[in-house]
Design a protein around this motif. Structure first.
Motif, PDB file in Angstrom:
ATOM      1  N   SER A 142      67.913  26.387  10.178  1.00  0.00           N
ATOM      2  CA  SER A 142      66.964  27.644   9.425  1.00  0.00           C
ATOM      3  C   SER A 142      65.968  28.110  10.239  1.00  0.00           C
ATOM      4  O   SER A 142      65.683  27.345  11.209  1.00  0.00           O
ATOM      5  CB  SER A 142      66.634  27.281   8.067  1.00  0.00           C
ATOM      6  OG  SER A 142      65.532  26.485   8.120  1.00  0.00           O
ATOM      7  N   THR A 143      65.594  29.257  10.009  1.00  0.00           N
ATOM      8  CA  THR A 143      64.263  29.664  10.703  1.00  0.00           C
ATOM      9  C   THR A 143      63.191  28.635  10.166  1.00  0.00           C
ATOM     10  O   THR A 143      63.013  28.426   8.962  1.00  0.00           O
ATOM     11  CB  THR A 143      64.004  31.174  10.209  1.00  0.00           C
ATOM     12  OG1 THR A 143      65.129  31.960  10.583  1.00  0.00           O
ATOM     13  CG2 THR A 143      62.707  31.635  11.271  1.00  0.00           C
ATOM     14  N   THR A 144      62.197  28.310  11.153  1.00  0.00           N
ATOM     15  CA  THR A 144      61.113  27.577  10.867  1.00  0.00           C
ATOM     16  C   THR A 144      59.936  28.206  10.256  1.00  0.00           C
ATOM     17  O   THR A 144      59.414  29.095  11.138  1.00  0.00           O
ATOM     18  CB  THR A 144      60.788  26.612  12.081  1.00  0.00           C
ATOM     19  OG1 THR A 144      61.968  25.912  12.577  1.00  0.00           O
ATOM     20  CG2 THR A 144      59.776  25.791  11.778  1.00  0.00           C
ATOM     21  N   LEU A 145      59.688  28.282   9.008  1.00  0.00           N
ATOM     22  CA  LEU A 145      58.715  28.728   8.470  1.00  0.00           C
ATOM     23  C   LEU A 145      57.272  28.464   8.891  1.00  0.00           C
ATOM     24  O   LEU A 145      56.401  29.116   8.803  1.00  0.00           O
ATOM     25  CB  LEU A 145      58.785  28.799   6.916  1.00  0.00           C
ATOM     26  CG  LEU A 145      59.942  29.132   6.358  1.00  0.00           C
ATOM     27  CD1 LEU A 145      59.996  29.165   4.852  1.00  0.00           C
ATOM     28  CD2 LEU A 145      60.115  30.874   6.525  1.00  0.00           C
ATOM     29  N   ASN A 202      50.163  20.342  11.385  1.00  0.00           N
ATOM     30  CA  ASN A 202      50.815  20.238  12.620  1.00  0.00           C
ATOM     31  C   ASN A 202      51.846  21.147  12.947  1.00  0.00           C
ATOM     32  O   ASN A 202      52.238  21.635  14.128  1.00  0.00           O
ATOM     33  CB  ASN A 202      51.632  18.641  12.426  1.00  0.00           C
ATOM     34  CG  ASN A 202      50.749  17.772  12.527  1.00  0.00           C
ATOM     35  OD1 ASN A 202      49.936  17.671  13.518  1.00  0.00           O
ATOM     36  ND2 ASN A 202      50.266  16.971  11.390  1.00  0.00           N
ATOM     37  N   ARG A 203      52.506  21.747  11.714  1.00  0.00           N
ATOM     38  CA  ARG A 203      53.752  22.752  11.860  1.00  0.00           C
ATOM     39  C   ARG A 203      54.836  22.494  12.797  1.00  0.00           C
ATOM     40  O   ARG A 203      54.904  23.283  13.852  1.00  0.00           O
ATOM     41  CB  ARG A 203      52.841  24.220  12.366  1.00  0.00           C
ATOM     42  CG  ARG A 203      51.584  24.488  11.519  1.00  0.00           C
ATOM     43  CD  ARG A 203      51.960  25.025  10.216  1.00  0.00           C
ATOM     44  NE  ARG A 203      51.017  25.461   9.393  1.00  0.00           N
ATOM     45  CZ  ARG A 203      50.714  26.643   9.025  1.00  0.00           C
ATOM     46  NH1 ARG A 203      51.595  27.726   9.585  1.00  0.00           N
ATOM     47  NH2 ARG A 203      49.595  27.380   8.375  1.00  0.00           N
ATOM     48  N   ASP A 204      55.137  21.382  12.799  1.00  0.00           N
ATOM     49  CA  ASP A 204      56.034  21.029  13.899  1.00  0.00           C
ATOM     50  C   ASP A 204      57.486  20.347  13.385  1.00  0.00           C
ATOM     51  O   ASP A 204      58.232  19.855  13.821  1.00  0.00           O
ATOM     52  CB  ASP A 204      55.710  19.767  14.733  1.00  0.00           C
ATOM     53  CG  ASP A 204      54.931  18.660  14.163  1.00  0.00           C
ATOM     54  OD1 ASP A 204      55.042  18.612  12.740  1.00  0.00           O
ATOM     55  OD2 ASP A 204      54.450  17.803  14.627  1.00  0.00           O
ATOM     56  N   LEU A 205      57.578  20.795  12.019  1.00  0.00           N
ATOM     57  CA  LEU A 205      58.983  20.184  11.403  1.00  0.00           C
ATOM     58  C   LEU A 205      59.467  21.501  10.613  1.00  0.00           C
ATOM     59  O   LEU A 205      58.944  22.385  10.207  1.00  0.00           O
ATOM     60  CB  LEU A 205      58.650  18.958  10.541  1.00  0.00           C
ATOM     61  CG  LEU A 205      58.338  18.035  10.840  1.00  0.00           C
ATOM     62  CD1 LEU A 205      57.799  16.607   9.859  1.00  0.00           C
ATOM     63  CD2 LEU A 205      59.442  17.062  11.687  1.00  0.00           C
ATOM     64  N   ASP A 206      60.923  21.531  10.564  1.00  0.00           N
ATOM     65  CA  ASP A 206      61.765  22.351   9.892  1.00  0.00           C
ATOM     66  C   ASP A 206      61.493  22.277   8.467  1.00  0.00           C
ATOM     67  O   ASP A 206      61.532  21.379   8.076  1.00  0.00           O
ATOM     68  CB  ASP A 206      63.030  22.526  10.591  1.00  0.00           C
ATOM     69  CG  ASP A 206      63.995  23.491   9.869  1.00  0.00           C
ATOM     70  OD1 ASP A 206      64.074  24.810  10.303  1.00  0.00           O
ATOM     71  OD2 ASP A 206      64.767  23.070   8.866  1.00  0.00           O
ATOM     72  N   ILE A 207      61.438  23.495   7.872  1.00  0.00           N
ATOM     73  CA  ILE A 207      61.385  23.441   6.191  1.00  0.00           C
ATOM     74  C   ILE A 207      62.814  22.588   5.672  1.00  0.00           C
ATOM     75  O   ILE A 207      62.641  22.032   4.681  1.00  0.00           O
ATOM     76  CB  ILE A 207      61.285  24.715   5.729  1.00  0.00           C
ATOM     77  CG1 ILE A 207      60.860  24.608   4.064  1.00  0.00           C
ATOM     78  CG2 ILE A 207      62.640  25.475   5.844  1.00  0.00           C
ATOM     79  CD1 ILE A 207      60.352  26.022   3.463  1.00  0.00           C
TER      80      ILE A 207
END
Length: 229
Positions: free
Chosen positions: A224-227, A170-175
């Protein structure tokens, strides 16, 4: 040549080339779809050399799985600057997700190969056990934990892996959020194993926090930057 030094072993270098090629191929293709010809062509070796080093395709597959697991475990290990239990656990979990983002195909392949056969499954279990040594040490667990604590920690490992697969899809949450979620799950699992439980009134109030707002990181969590992209 100074004492103690040995010339580079060309056979060892060639074996490493074959192994790297196998890790790349098995990370992006099912085992059944890869032929010995494919492996030899990618590594630039003959069939005989592959058989000499690994005994054939199955032996090479097992060696590639071992290599990939060892690399992930080494990536996750605590860093010298992580001196407190909280820092070590958070660091371990965050690096796990960093590895997942950096090598998504390899991670997904490791999850697929866990039940390939007895040898490969044993490799996966041994690698996981080695990684959990660090987690258990950070938590202050005894060398031989109780059955309840052992089950709680191993259950959490499965949770972390499936959470990582969902995150990749999904790639929709911050690390930061996904790391915190996983660490909290570990804390609650260990609490449960030691009879520190939610009471009924707390469980009944869960319906108040389940909803659209539950996916929003809590106030104060560092950005933070979302990886995950």
């Amino acid at each position: 040549m100074p004492r103690g030094r040995k010339p580079t072993d060309p056979d060892s270098s060639r074996r490493d080339d074959v192994l790297r090629a196998a890790v790349d191929l098995f990370s992006t293709n099912p085992y059944e779809d890869i032929s010995v010809d494919d492996l030899c062509k990618r590594a630039g070796v003959s069939h005989g050399l592959l058989s000499y080093y690994f005994g054939g395709k199955r032996g090479l597959f097992a060696a590639a799985v071992r290599q990939a697991w060892e690399e992930m475990v080494a990536w996750e290990k605590p860093r010298p600057e992580e001196t407190t239990p909280a820092e070590r656990v958070h660091g371990y979990v965050r690096r796990h997700f960093e590895y997942v983002v950096r090598y998504p195909e390899r991670f997904e392949a490791l999850m697929r190969t866990g039940h390939a056969d007895k040898e490969v499954n044993a490799l996966a279990m041994a690698a996981r056990e080695h990684a959990l040594v660090e987690i258990k040490a950070s938590l202050g667990c005894p060398e031989h934990p109780s059955p309840r604590l052992r089950a709680a920690i191993w259950g959490w490992v499965g949770y972390m892996d499936h959470l990582a697969l969902d995150w990749l899809q999904n790639r929709d949450l911050d690390i930061n959020y996904i790391t915190d979620l996983c660490v909290q799950a570990l804390v609650f699992s260990v609490r449960e194993a030691n009879d520190v439980r939610f009471d009924d009134s707390e469980l009944e109030r869960l319906n108040l926090v389940i909803g659209p707002a539950s996916d929003v990181p809590s106030a104060g969590r560092p950005e933070s930057t979302t990886l995950a992209g």
